[in-house]
Design an enzyme around this catalytic site. Structure first.
Site, mmCIF file in Angstrom:
data_model
loop_
_atom_site.group_PDB
_atom_site.id
_atom_site.type_symbol
_atom_site.label_atom_id
_atom_site.label_comp_id
_atom_site.label_asym_id
_atom_site.label_seq_id
_atom_site.Cartn_x
_atom_site.Cartn_y
_atom_site.Cartn_z
ATOM 1 N N ASP A 1 0.861 -1.191 0.000
ATOM 2 C CA ASP A 1 0.000 0.000 0.000
ATOM 3 C C ASP A 1 0.897 1.241 0.000
ATOM 4 O O ASP A 1 2.094 1.159 0.299
ATOM 5 C CB ASP A 1 -0.936 -0.006 1.213
ATOM 6 C CG ASP A 1 -2.228 0.778 0.935
ATOM 7 O OD1 ASP A 1 -2.304 1.476 -0.103
ATOM 8 O OD2 ASP A 1 -3.155 0.687 1.758
ATOM 9 N N ASP A 2 0.296 2.378 -0.351
ATOM 10 C CA ASP A 2 1.096 3.606 -0.378
ATOM 11 C C ASP A 2 1.472 4.048 1.029
ATOM 12 O O ASP A 2 2.586 4.490 1.269
ATOM 13 C CB ASP A 2 0.384 4.728 -1.165
ATOM 14 C CG ASP A 2 -1.052 4.970 -0.716
ATOM 15 O OD1 ASP A 2 -1.548 4.263 0.194
ATOM 16 O OD2 ASP A 2 -1.696 5.867 -1.289
ATOM 17 N N ASP B 1 -1.807 4.778 8.001
ATOM 18 C CA ASP B 1 -2.109 5.960 8.825
ATOM 19 C C ASP B 1 -2.581 5.488 10.203
ATOM 20 O O ASP B 1 -1.767 5.308 11.118
ATOM 21 C CB ASP B 1 -3.162 6.807 8.100
ATOM 22 C CG ASP B 1 -3.444 8.134 8.790
ATOM 23 O OD1 ASP B 1 -3.402 8.181 10.033
ATOM 24 O OD2 ASP B 1 -3.719 9.130 8.112
HETATM 25 O O1 LIG Z 1 -4.132 3.264 7.895
HETATM 26 P P1 LIG Z 1 -5.461 3.812 7.523
HETATM 27 O O2 LIG Z 1 -5.926 4.906 8.451
HETATM 28 O O3 LIG Z 1 -6.506 2.769 7.314
HETATM 29 O O4 LIG Z 1 -5.278 4.597 6.128
HETATM 30 C C1 LIG Z 1 -4.479 4.155 5.074
HETATM 31 C C2 LIG Z 1 -5.281 3.942 3.812
HETATM 32 O O5 LIG Z 1 -5.956 5.162 3.437
HETATM 33 C C3 LIG Z 1 -5.717 5.435 2.069
HETATM 34 O O6 LIG Z 1 -6.616 4.741 1.229
HETATM 35 P P2 LIG Z 1 -8.115 5.247 0.959
HETATM 36 O O7 LIG Z 1 -9.053 4.482 1.851
HETATM 37 O O8 LIG Z 1 -8.162 6.738 1.053
HETATM 38 O O9 LIG Z 1 -8.429 4.804 -0.527
HETATM 39 P P3 LIG Z 1 -7.592 5.005 -1.873
HETATM 40 O O10 LIG Z 1 -6.349 4.188 -1.748
HETATM 41 O O11 LIG Z 1 -8.510 4.498 -2.923
HETATM 42 O O12 LIG Z 1 -7.290 6.476 -2.027
HETATM 43 C C4 LIG Z 1 -4.329 4.891 1.844
HETATM 44 O O13 LIG Z 1 -4.125 4.616 0.447
HETATM 45 C C5 LIG Z 1 -4.333 3.622 2.656
HETATM 46 O O14 LIG Z 1 -4.856 2.534 1.919
HETATM 47 N N1 LIG Z 2 -3.494 10.802 0.426
HETATM 48 C C1 LIG Z 2 -3.592 10.378 1.705
HETATM 49 N N2 LIG Z 2 -4.498 9.442 2.027
HETATM 50 C C2 LIG Z 2 -4.547 9.048 3.328
HETATM 51 N N3 LIG Z 2 -5.349 8.153 3.928
HETATM 52 C C3 LIG Z 2 -5.033 8.134 5.238
HETATM 53 N N4 LIG Z 2 -4.052 9.000 5.518
HETATM 54 C C4 LIG Z 2 -3.729 9.580 4.326
HETATM 55 C C5 LIG Z 2 -2.767 10.595 3.963
HETATM 56 O O1 LIG Z 2 -1.996 11.120 4.775
HETATM 57 N N5 LIG Z 2 -2.746 10.941 2.632
HETATM 58 MG MG LIG Z 3 -5.659 3.192 -0.025
#
Ligand SMILES: O=P(O)(O)OC[C@H]1O[C@H](OP(=O)(O)OP(=O)(O)O)[C@H](O)[C@@H]1O
Ligand SMILES: Nc1nc2[nH]cnc2c(=O)[nH]1
Ligand SMILES: [Mg+2]
Length: 168
Positions: free
Chosen positions: A103-104, A107
């Site tokens: 994952d990117d 958080d």
């Molecule tokens: O540790 P956490 O608090 O669970 O947050 C982390 C997740 O939040 C973001 O995804 P998001 O749900 O925004 O979806 P996306 O990847 O489609 O942008 C990010 O890419 C992680 O997958």
């Molecule tokens: N882009 C982005 N997505 C998130 N989802 C949870 N935390 C983050 C953050 O810091 N940046």
């Molecule tokens: Mg995500």
């Protein structure tokens, strides 16, 4: 609505930077698969994990790549994460052993917590990590503080900025 700390700081990541950091992640994971060998497959947590997973799978020459879709954020507001698309059962096996889940960022850790429950023996890797979720990730590259919001290049565009001493 979000019950987390407000994000006072912004960490802006360019395409160059995410490419370099995802490569660093790949190099750190090289040869760390089961029994010190190769990973069987890469699974990206969509959508944010897709670009890093592509770079990692390219660097490590892994051709079997799948996705798991977890939705929890609407902009900066968090709700309970839920799986809206699962990876192929034969790729994951019974417990995810030998699978690299990418994952990117982590958080709060809620997204990884959910995926970990489903595949406890997979290896969880992110490019960026915040302290609250660090325990949920096995390998990451850069840590940022909890009150930082990370902005990725796919969420941004180049814009004109007024000079500091603008003509009125
Ligand atoms: O540790 P956490 O608090 O669970 O947050 C982390 C997740 O939040 C973001 O995804 P998001 O749900 O925004 O979806 P996306 O990847 O489609 O942008 C990010 O890419 C992680 O997958
Ligand atoms: N882009 C982005 N997505 C998130 N989802 C949870 N935390 C983050 C953050 O810091 N940046
Ligand atoms: Mg995500």
């Amino acid at each position: 609505m979000s019950d987390r700390l407000p994000h006072e700081k912004g960490f802006h990541v360019s395409w160059d930077q995410i490419h370099r950091d995802a490569r660093a992640l790949a190099w750190r994971l090289d040869g760390k698969g089961p029994d010190g060998g190769a990973w069987r497959s890469v699974v990206a947590i969509t959508r944010g994990g897709m670009a890093p997973a592509m770079i990692v799978s390219r660097e490590l020459d892994i051709r079997v790549v799948d996705t798991i879709s977890v939705k929890s954020y609407n902009h900066q507001d968090q709700s309970q994460p839920r799986v809206i698309k699962a990876p192929q059962a034969e790729i994951m096996g019974t417990d995810g052993e030998g699978v690299l889940v990418v994952d990117d960022l982590v958080d709060t850790g809620k997204t990884l917590e959910l995926v970990r429950k489903l595949y406890p023996k997979a290896h969880f890797a992110t490019v960026y990590a915040k302290p609250a979720g660090r325990a949920m990730v096995d390998t990451y590259i850069t840590e940022v503080s909890q009150d930082t919001w990370i902005f990725f290049p796919w969420d941004m565009a180049l814009q004109y900025v007024q000079p500091y001493r603008g003509a009125d």
